[in-house]
Design a protein around this motif. Structure first.
Motif, PDB file in Angstrom:
ATOM      1  N   ARG A   6       0.810  -1.217   0.000  1.00 54.25           N
ATOM      2  CA  ARG A   6       0.000   0.000   0.000  1.00 54.25           C
ATOM      3  C   ARG A   6       0.844   1.268   0.000  1.00 54.25           C
ATOM      4  NH1 ARG A   6      -5.379   0.292   2.736  1.00 54.25           N
ATOM      5  NH2 ARG A   6      -6.462  -1.198   1.468  1.00 54.25           N
ATOM      6  N   ILE A   7       1.984   1.230   0.659  1.00 57.83           N
ATOM      7  CA  ILE A   7       2.760   2.449   0.860  1.00 57.83           C
ATOM      8  C   ILE A   7       3.800   2.673  -0.241  1.00 57.83           C
ATOM      9  CG2 ILE A   7       4.327   3.632   2.464  1.00 57.83           C
ATOM     10  CD1 ILE A   7       2.850   2.021   4.713  1.00 57.83           C
ATOM     11  N   GLN A   8       4.441   1.620  -0.705  1.00 59.11           N
ATOM     12  CA  GLN A   8       5.529   1.772  -1.671  1.00 59.11           C
ATOM     13  C   GLN A   8       5.111   2.469  -2.970  1.00 59.11           C
ATOM     14  OE1 GLN A   8       8.863   0.927  -0.860  1.00 59.11           O
ATOM     15  NE2 GLN A   8       9.074   2.374  -2.547  1.00 59.11           N
ATOM     16  N   PRO A   9       3.963   2.134  -3.544  1.00 63.12           N
ATOM     17  CA  PRO A   9       3.573   2.842  -4.781  1.00 63.12           C
ATOM     18  C   PRO A   9       3.438   4.358  -4.580  1.00 63.12           C
ATOM     19  CG  PRO A   9       2.249   0.862  -4.526  1.00 63.12           C
ATOM     20  CD  PRO A   9       3.030   1.037  -3.253  1.00 63.12           C
ATOM     21  N   ARG A  10       2.878   4.780  -3.461  1.00 60.42           N
ATOM     22  CA  ARG A  10       2.739   6.216  -3.181  1.00 60.42           C
ATOM     23  C   ARG A  10       4.112   6.840  -2.983  1.00 60.42           C
ATOM     24  NH1 ARG A  10      -1.245   9.697  -0.816  1.00 60.42           N
ATOM     25  NH2 ARG A  10      -2.608   8.618  -2.239  1.00 60.42           N
ATOM     26  N   ARG A  11       4.995   6.138  -2.293  1.00 59.76           N
ATOM     27  CA  ARG A  11       6.347   6.666  -2.092  1.00 59.76           C
ATOM     28  C   ARG A  11       7.073   6.829  -3.424  1.00 59.76           C
ATOM     29  NH1 ARG A  11       9.240   4.798   3.437  1.00 59.76           N
ATOM     30  NH2 ARG A  11       7.776   5.883   4.786  1.00 59.76           N
ATOM     31  N   ASP A  12       6.958   5.831  -4.262  1.00 54.58           N
ATOM     32  CA  ASP A  12       7.595   5.922  -5.580  1.00 54.58           C
ATOM     33  C   ASP A  12       7.058   7.120  -6.354  1.00 54.58           C
ATOM     34  OD1 ASP A  12       9.009   3.611  -4.967  1.00 54.58           O
ATOM     35  OD2 ASP A  12       7.703   2.297  -6.157  1.00 54.58           O
ATOM     36  N   GLN A  13       5.747   7.309  -6.317  1.00 52.19           N
ATOM     37  CA  GLN A  13       5.106   8.421  -7.019  1.00 52.19           C
ATOM     38  C   GLN A  13       5.600   9.763  -6.477  1.00 52.19           C
ATOM     39  OE1 GLN A  13       0.863   8.622  -6.388  1.00 52.19           O
ATOM     40  NE2 GLN A  13       0.722  10.651  -7.292  1.00 52.19           N
ATOM     41  N   LEU A  14       5.608   9.917  -5.148  1.00 54.21           N
ATOM     42  CA  LEU A  14       5.995  11.201  -4.562  1.00 54.21           C
ATOM     43  C   LEU A  14       7.480  11.488  -4.728  1.00 54.21           C
ATOM     44  CD1 LEU A  14       3.778  11.514  -1.363  1.00 54.21           C
ATOM     45  CD2 LEU A  14       3.324  12.199  -3.715  1.00 54.21           C
ATOM     46  N   MET A  15       8.303  10.451  -4.776  1.00 59.21           N
ATOM     47  CA  MET A  15       9.727  10.667  -5.052  1.00 59.21           C
ATOM     48  C   MET A  15       9.899  11.138  -6.498  1.00 59.21           C
ATOM     49  SD  MET A  15      11.727   7.704  -2.931  1.00 59.21           S
ATOM     50  CE  MET A  15      13.333   8.369  -3.329  1.00 59.21           C
ATOM     51  N   LYS A  16       9.177  10.508  -7.415  1.00 56.33           N
ATOM     52  CA  LYS A  16       9.241  10.880  -8.825  1.00 56.33           C
ATOM     53  C   LYS A  16       8.789  12.327  -9.039  1.00 56.33           C
ATOM     54  CE  LYS A  16       7.572   9.344 -13.340  1.00 56.33           C
ATOM     55  NZ  LYS A  16       6.740   8.379 -14.065  1.00 56.33           N
ATOM     56  N   GLU A  17       7.750  12.742  -8.289  1.00 50.79           N
ATOM     57  CA  GLU A  17       7.220  14.098  -8.411  1.00 50.79           C
ATOM     58  C   GLU A  17       8.045  15.123  -7.630  1.00 50.79           C
ATOM     59  OE1 GLU A  17       3.134  13.954  -7.168  1.00 50.79           O
ATOM     60  OE2 GLU A  17       2.574  12.573  -8.776  1.00 50.79           O
ATOM     61  N   GLY A  18       9.017  14.659  -6.857  1.00 51.64           N
ATOM     62  CA  GLY A  18       9.854  15.564  -6.085  1.00 51.64           C
ATOM     63  C   GLY A  18       9.217  16.070  -4.795  1.00 51.64           C
ATOM     64  N   VAL A  19       8.137  15.453  -4.375  1.00 50.65           N
ATOM     65  CA  VAL A  19       7.472  15.848  -3.129  1.00 50.65           C
ATOM     66  C   VAL A  19       8.311  15.416  -1.930  1.00 50.65           C
ATOM     67  CG1 VAL A  19       5.407  15.559  -1.683  1.00 50.65           C
ATOM     68  CG2 VAL A  19       5.182  15.775  -4.168  1.00 50.65           C
ATOM     69  N   VAL A  20       8.958  14.244  -2.046  1.00 48.93           N
ATOM     70  CA  VAL A  20       9.872  13.772  -1.006  1.00 48.93           C
ATOM     71  C   VAL A  20      11.208  13.442  -1.645  1.00 48.93           C
ATOM     72  CG1 VAL A  20       8.114  12.890   0.576  1.00 48.93           C
ATOM     73  CG2 VAL A  20       9.057  11.371  -1.150  1.00 48.93           C
ATOM     74  N   GLU A  21      12.270  13.628  -0.872  1.00 51.46           N
ATOM     75  CA  GLU A  21      13.627  13.299  -1.323  1.00 51.46           C
ATOM     76  C   GLU A  21      14.286  12.431  -0.272  1.00 51.46           C
ATOM     77  OE1 GLU A  21      15.566  17.077  -1.787  1.00 51.46           O
ATOM     78  OE2 GLU A  21      14.705  17.402  -3.779  1.00 51.46           O
ATOM     79  N   LYS A  22      15.112  11.509  -0.764  1.00 45.93           N
ATOM     80  CA  LYS A  22      15.829  10.621   0.145  1.00 45.93           C
ATOM     81  C   LYS A  22      16.957  11.397   0.814  1.00 45.93           C
ATOM     82  CE  LYS A  22      16.858   5.781  -0.154  1.00 45.93           C
ATOM     83  NZ  LYS A  22      17.223   4.688  -1.051  1.00 45.93           N
ATOM     84  N   HIS A  23      16.999  11.305   2.143  1.00 50.05           N
ATOM     85  CA  HIS A  23      18.059  11.914   2.945  1.00 50.05           C
ATOM     86  C   HIS A  23      18.611  10.833   3.861  1.00 50.05           C
ATOM     87  CE1 HIS A  23      17.658  16.333   2.161  1.00 50.05           C
ATOM     88  NE2 HIS A  23      16.534  15.892   1.609  1.00 50.05           N
ATOM     89  N   ALA A  24      19.713  11.137   4.508  1.00 49.19           N
ATOM     90  CA  ALA A  24      20.332  10.158   5.403  1.00 49.19           C
ATOM     91  C   ALA A  24      19.381   9.731   6.515  1.00 49.19           C
ATOM     92  CB  ALA A  24      21.613  10.741   6.001  1.00 49.19           C
TER      93      ALA A  24
END
Length: 159
Positions: free
Chosen positions: A46-64
């Motif tokens: 349930r969560i991974q598809p939304r995370r992938d989408q928001l990372m692609k859209e630049g809403v979230v970015e991976k940080h340490a």
């Protein structure tokens, strides 16, 4: 869903810290919030598809320290927002809290003393009076008519 005049709610865990607000359209997670990087096995589908989408859209970015919100993002519900932030299925109504520790549920939902009646005596009397009038006018089924319907239903649909 009603709003609560800009009240800010938070979620804090060892690897996630987020702030958000109730909006009419859903629950807004605020820019700068940090979501847990890893997702529990129960939440992957349930969560991974939304995370992938928001990372692609630049809403979230991976940080340490996790996934950082680069801007405010509106989720459909407090639970959807909490699940995203915590990386697991979560009940947002109990996860999001005020600085004083009150849950979103306690702040936004009707709370009453469990010993207090839901309706006042005058409200109860008015409802009973209306019920009697509707029965007398034939606008409500009688107890006998309801029992006949229940019996027929059970005969047709009982397992």
């Amino acid at each position: 869903m009603q709003t609560n005049n800009g009240q800010v709610f938070t979620i804090s865990s060892s690897d996630a810290t987020a702030k958000g607000q109730v909006k009419v359209q859903g629950f807004l997670v605020l820019e700068g919030s940090i979501a847990r990087l890893h997702i529990s096995p129960s939440g992957v589908n349930r969560i991974q598809p939304r995370r992938d989408q928001l990372m692609k859209e630049g809403v979230v970015e991976k940080h340490a320290d996790g996934l950082k919100f680069t801007r405010d993002y509106l989720f459909d519900s407090p639970s959807g927002a909490a699940s995203f932030v915590l990386g697991q299925q979560s009940i947002g109504w109990t996860e999001w809290k005020t600085p004083q520790g009150e849950t979103l549920s306690q702040v936004m939902r009707l709370a009453r003393d469990e010993d207090a009646p839901i309706l006042s005596e005058s409200q109860q009397a008015a409802i009973l009076e209306k019920h009697e009038l509707l029965l007398a006018d034939g606008k409500l089924p009688t107890t006998e008519e309801l029992e006949q319907s229940y019996t027929l239903f059970r005969e047709r649909f009982a397992a």
